[in-house]
Design an enzyme around this catalytic site. Structure first.
Site, PDB file in Angstrom:
ATOM      1  N   GLU A 215       0.760  -1.181   0.037  1.00 46.43           N
ATOM      2  CA  GLU A 215       0.064  -0.105   0.111  1.00 46.43           C
ATOM      3  C   GLU A 215       0.835   1.159  -0.003  1.00 46.43           C
ATOM      4  OE1 GLU A 215      -3.184   0.401   2.920  1.00 46.43           O
ATOM      5  OE2 GLU A 215      -4.096  -1.590   2.177  1.00 46.43           O
TER       6      GLU A 215
ATOM      7  N   HIS B 115      -4.456   6.837   0.061  1.00 47.29           N
ATOM      8  CA  HIS B 115      -3.875   5.690   0.118  1.00 47.29           C
ATOM      9  C   HIS B 115      -4.496   4.493  -0.753  1.00 47.29           C
ATOM     10  CE1 HIS B 115      -6.893   4.240   3.040  1.00 47.29           C
ATOM     11  NE2 HIS B 115      -6.723   3.218   2.844  1.00 47.29           N
TER      12      HIS B 115
ATOM     13  N   HIS C  52      -5.290   0.362  -2.002  1.00 43.93           N
ATOM     14  CA  HIS C  52      -5.808  -0.924  -1.447  1.00 43.93           C
ATOM     15  C   HIS C  52      -5.372  -2.072  -2.625  1.00 43.93           C
ATOM     16  CE1 HIS C  52      -8.859  -0.112   1.938  1.00 43.93           C
ATOM     17  NE2 HIS C  52      -7.871   0.367   2.152  1.00 43.93           N
TER      18      HIS C  52
ATOM     19  N   ASP D  89      -9.525   2.156   8.369  1.00 43.67           N
ATOM     20  CA  ASP D  89      -9.691   3.648   7.509  1.00 43.67           C
ATOM     21  C   ASP D  89     -10.785   4.463   8.170  1.00 43.67           C
ATOM     22  OD1 ASP D  89      -7.973   2.732   5.651  1.00 43.67           O
ATOM     23  OD2 ASP D  89      -9.487   1.933   4.326  1.00 43.67           O
TER      24      ASP D  89
END
Length: 141
Positions: A23, A85, A87, A98
Site C-alpha cells: 500500500e 492511500h 488498496h 480507515d
C-alpha cells in the site's frame, strides 16, 4: 470535489503492477472554494513511511514540510485537505481501520471538510468527511 489530473496520475502510479504489492499513500493539498474542494497536489510515499501489503502509515515529516511549503508559497490558500492511500483490490472500499483513522482526522480538523481517497486497480473510492460523518462520493474511473 475537483481532483486534478496530475493527482489522479500520481495515485494510479501506485496501483500498477510494480507497486501493487505494498500500500502507498500521502496527503492531499488543495483549496476550499465555497462548498467545493479543489485538490491540486498530493505527496507520495517517503523513506520513513511504513508500507505493507495491507497498510500504509504516514511517518515521514516530509509530508508536513511539503504542506507548509505549499501553504507559504500560495499565500496561505493551499492547505491540507485530506489524505489518500491504495488498496490491493479492484474497487476499494474503506476498512474499519480507515474509518477510525479518518474519524480521528475529522476530529482534528473540525472547521473544514476533508477528502479521503483510496486508489484501487480499477477505480477510486472518494469520501467526504465532515463533523465526523463520512459520505461516499462518485468513484473516479
Amino acid at each position: 470535489m475537483i481532483l486534478a489530473e496530475q493527482v489522479v496520475a500520481e495515485i494510479r502510479r501506485f496501483t500498477g503492477p510494480d507497486e501493487a504489492n505494498l500500500e502507498a499513500g500521502g496527503i492531499l493539498l488543495g483549496c476550499y472554494r465555497g462548498p467545493h474542494v479543489e485538490i491540486l497536489e498530493c505527496t507520495t510515499p517517503m523513506p520513513l513511511d511504513r508500507r505493507t501489503r495491507n497498510g500504509f502509515v504516514r511517518r515521514d515529516p516530509g509530508h508536513q514540510r511539503r504542506a507548509l511549503e505549499v501553504w507559504k508559497v500560495s499565500d496561505r490558500t493551499v492547505n491540507f485537505v485530506g489524505e489518500w492511500h491504495t488498496h490491493p483490490e479492484e474497487r476499494p472500499s474503506p476498512s474499519r481501520v480507515d474509518r477510525d483513522t479518518w474519524a480521528d482526522q475529522m476530529g482534528r480538523h473540525r472547521d473544514d471538510a476533508l477528502v479521503f481517497v483510496i486508489g484501487g486497480r480499477a477505480s477510486f473510492y472518494c469520501g467526504w468527511g465532515e463533523n465526523r460523518r463520512l459520505v461516499a462520493m462518485a468513484a473516479v474511473a
